[in-house]
Scaffold this motif. Structure first.
Motif, PDB file in Angstrom:
ATOM      1  N   LEU A 130       0.601  -1.199  -0.226  1.00 37.57           N
ATOM      2  CA  LEU A 130      -0.120   0.181   0.212  1.00 37.57           C
ATOM      3  C   LEU A 130       0.850   1.371   0.204  1.00 37.57           C
ATOM      4  O   LEU A 130       0.730   2.251  -0.235  1.00 37.57           O
ATOM      5  CB  LEU A 130      -0.778  -0.348   1.314  1.00 37.57           C
ATOM      6  N   GLU A 131       1.988   1.138   1.178  1.00 33.81           N
ATOM      7  CA  GLU A 131       2.740   2.347   0.572  1.00 33.81           C
ATOM      8  C   GLU A 131       3.514   2.792  -0.427  1.00 33.81           C
ATOM      9  O   GLU A 131       3.638   3.706  -0.988  1.00 33.81           O
ATOM     10  CB  GLU A 131       4.039   2.286   1.923  1.00 33.81           C
ATOM     11  N   SER A 150      -4.401  -6.997   7.460  1.00 36.92           N
ATOM     12  CA  SER A 150      -5.109  -6.365   8.195  1.00 36.92           C
ATOM     13  C   SER A 150      -6.245  -6.275   8.111  1.00 36.92           C
ATOM     14  O   SER A 150      -6.643  -5.952   6.956  1.00 36.92           O
ATOM     15  CB  SER A 150      -4.686  -6.462   9.902  1.00 36.92           C
ATOM     16  N   PRO A 151      -7.869  -6.473   8.948  1.00 37.65           N
ATOM     17  CA  PRO A 151      -8.879  -5.346   8.689  1.00 37.65           C
ATOM     18  C   PRO A 151      -8.269  -4.122   8.041  1.00 37.65           C
ATOM     19  O   PRO A 151      -8.722  -3.772   7.999  1.00 37.65           O
ATOM     20  CB  PRO A 151      -9.673  -5.948   9.872  1.00 37.65           C
ATOM     21  N   SER A 152      -7.467  -3.138   9.115  1.00 37.48           N
ATOM     22  CA  SER A 152      -7.236  -2.308   8.479  1.00 37.48           C
ATOM     23  C   SER A 152      -6.637  -1.675   7.456  1.00 37.48           C
ATOM     24  O   SER A 152      -7.081  -0.878   6.804  1.00 37.48           O
ATOM     25  CB  SER A 152      -6.684  -1.829  10.218  1.00 37.48           C
ATOM     26  N   ALA A 157      -6.562  -0.380   1.496  1.00 43.47           N
ATOM     27  CA  ALA A 157      -7.126  -1.112   0.133  1.00 43.47           C
ATOM     28  C   ALA A 157      -8.202  -0.239  -0.685  1.00 43.47           C
ATOM     29  O   ALA A 157      -8.050   0.045  -1.525  1.00 43.47           O
ATOM     30  CB  ALA A 157      -6.125  -2.216   0.183  1.00 43.47           C
ATOM     31  N   THR A 158      -9.290  -0.702  -0.049  1.00 41.92           N
ATOM     32  CA  THR A 158     -10.157  -0.299  -0.100  1.00 41.92           C
ATOM     33  C   THR A 158     -11.075   1.183  -0.775  1.00 41.92           C
ATOM     34  O   THR A 158     -11.139   1.627  -1.741  1.00 41.92           O
ATOM     35  CB  THR A 158     -11.421  -1.081   0.883  1.00 41.92           C
ATOM     36  N   ASP A 159     -10.600   1.898   0.264  1.00 43.55           N
ATOM     37  CA  ASP A 159      -9.721   3.392   0.011  1.00 43.55           C
ATOM     38  C   ASP A 159      -9.438   4.312  -1.022  1.00 43.55           C
ATOM     39  O   ASP A 159     -10.282   4.286  -1.603  1.00 43.55           O
ATOM     40  CB  ASP A 159      -9.728   4.161   1.654  1.00 43.55           C
ATOM     41  N   ILE A 160      -8.342   3.185  -1.556  1.00 39.51           N
ATOM     42  CA  ILE A 160      -7.551   3.478  -2.632  1.00 39.51           C
ATOM     43  C   ILE A 160      -8.454   2.919  -3.969  1.00 39.51           C
ATOM     44  O   ILE A 160      -7.727   2.815  -4.600  1.00 39.51           O
ATOM     45  CB  ILE A 160      -6.449   3.498  -2.420  1.00 39.51           C
ATOM     46  N   GLY A 161      -9.353   2.091  -4.041  1.00 36.13           N
ATOM     47  CA  GLY A 161      -9.592   1.791  -4.577  1.00 36.13           C
ATOM     48  C   GLY A 161      -9.474   0.611  -5.451  1.00 36.13           C
ATOM     49  O   GLY A 161      -9.977  -0.104  -6.495  1.00 36.13           O
ATOM     50  N   CYS A 162      -9.128  -0.095  -4.366  1.00 36.39           N
ATOM     51  CA  CYS A 162      -8.421  -1.724  -5.464  1.00 36.39           C
ATOM     52  C   CYS A 162      -9.084  -2.620  -4.805  1.00 36.39           C
ATOM     53  O   CYS A 162     -10.822  -2.390  -4.684  1.00 36.39           O
ATOM     54  CB  CYS A 162      -7.700  -2.655  -3.701  1.00 36.39           C
ATOM     55  N   GLN A 181     -15.834 -11.619   4.726  1.00 32.39           N
ATOM     56  CA  GLN A 181     -16.789 -11.108   4.833  1.00 32.39           C
ATOM     57  C   GLN A 181     -16.585  -9.567   5.099  1.00 32.39           C
ATOM     58  O   GLN A 181     -17.998  -8.354   4.060  1.00 32.39           O
ATOM     59  CB  GLN A 181     -16.920 -11.937   6.299  1.00 32.39           C
ATOM     60  N   MET A 182     -16.240  -8.520   4.953  1.00 33.04           N
ATOM     61  CA  MET A 182     -15.708  -7.536   5.399  1.00 33.04           C
ATOM     62  C   MET A 182     -15.555  -7.062   3.875  1.00 33.04           C
ATOM     63  O   MET A 182     -15.696  -5.252   3.709  1.00 33.04           O
ATOM     64  CB  MET A 182     -14.373  -6.607   6.471  1.00 33.04           C
ATOM     65  N   MET A 183     -15.152  -7.475   2.467  1.00 35.54           N
ATOM     66  CA  MET A 183     -14.254  -6.726   1.403  1.00 35.54           C
ATOM     67  C   MET A 183     -16.008  -6.010   0.624  1.00 35.54           C
ATOM     68  O   MET A 183     -17.346  -6.134   0.794  1.00 35.54           O
ATOM     69  CB  MET A 183     -14.238  -7.960   0.816  1.00 35.54           C
ATOM     70  N   PRO A 184     -15.592  -5.043   0.496  1.00 35.18           N
ATOM     71  CA  PRO A 184     -17.128  -4.537  -0.525  1.00 35.18           C
ATOM     72  C   PRO A 184     -17.567  -4.924  -1.620  1.00 35.18           C
ATOM     73  O   PRO A 184     -16.471  -6.241  -2.561  1.00 35.18           O
ATOM     74  CB  PRO A 184     -15.812  -2.943  -1.003  1.00 35.18           C
TER      75      PRO A 184
END
Ligand code: MN
Length: 246
Positions: A130-131, A150-152, A157-162, A181-184
């Motif tokens: 991610l870095e 990790s979940p965070s 990753a989700t926030d940057i559009g992955c 379960q937590m994926m977009p």
């Protein structure tokens, strides 16, 4: 559909290729080295239903580092890239600096050419991956394959559009299920990761990838048919980004 498979590495690759073309609406064949990409493209060529991408797998960073320039040339010519990424597990840690240099150069090339779609390996290195993305804005779109951070990190990753490609083997583990379960839900696509991935003693085949819908339906509390429809519709969206504009 299958958005991450090493089709060239099945023992009977030509036969698996032929079957994947009949049974799958779409298949993404990722390669592990620039030379393998060049050779495989000739034997198992891309079609309107199958893309093949140049890659340099982090597990072979030390032995294939000399092929970096070849990879960068292939990245310029292709819409898609993979398998690329970082692996921080003990076995590959000794070459982590080299992995980062290769991955960074590849992302820089993606940035220069206006963005690519990448299938990304991030085992024990989600944070560093991610870095690396953050250092190269405009590198394109990453599909995180078999994500195990990790979940965070997943939220970042989700926030940057992955996007995320999820397979039957990943869903065998409690951690894999928890992350899935937590994926977009509008950015999850099926993968096999065959022939490396196995369930029980069976190698996962490209046409098995969609079977993930059964477990995802349970995790997402949806009827199986709805989970399947979601994967198919996501896959159609993503496959538009993977194919050259006609
Ligand atoms: Mn793989």
């Amino acid at each position: 559909m299958d958005f991450h498979c090493h089709l060239d590495l099945y023992p009977d690759a030509r036969q698996v290729y032929a079957q994947a073309l009949t049974r799958n609406e779409f298949t993404w064949l990722v390669t592990t080295s620039p030379r393998a990409f060049a050779a495989t493209s000739k034997v198992l060529p891309a079609t309107s239903r199958l893309v093949i991408s140049p890659g340099l797998h982090p597990e072979v960073a030390d032995s294939k580092a000399g092929e970096l320039d070849m990879l960068l040339g292939q990245v310029r010519e292709s819409h898609v890239v993979g398998e690329v990424g970082l692996d921080g597990s003990p076995r590959y840690r000794a070459h982590f600096g080299l992995q980062q240099a290769i991955f960074g150069s590849m992302l820089y090339e993606c940035q220069l050419v206006g963005g690519r779609v990448l299938s990304v390996h991030s085992r024990f290195a989600a944070n560093e991956v991610l870095e690396a993305f953050a250092n190269r804005p405009g590198f394109g779109t990453a599909v995180m394959h078999w994500f195990s951070g990790s979940p965070s990190e997943m939220a970042r990753a989700t926030d940057i559009g992955c996007w995320f490609s999820v397979g039957p083997a990943m869903l065998e583990s409690p951690n894999g299920r928890r992350l899935a379960q937590m994926m977009p839900r509008d950015r999850v696509v099926p993968e096999s990761d065959g022939p490396f991935a196995t369930v029980g003693s069976k190698t996962v085949m490209p046409w098995d990838a969609l079977s993930t819908a059964t477990v995802l339906a349970r995790l997402w509390a949806l009827p199986e048919e709805d989970a399947r429809e979601a994967l198919i519709s996501n896959g159609r969206q993503l496959s538009k980004l993977l194919r050259p504009v006609d």
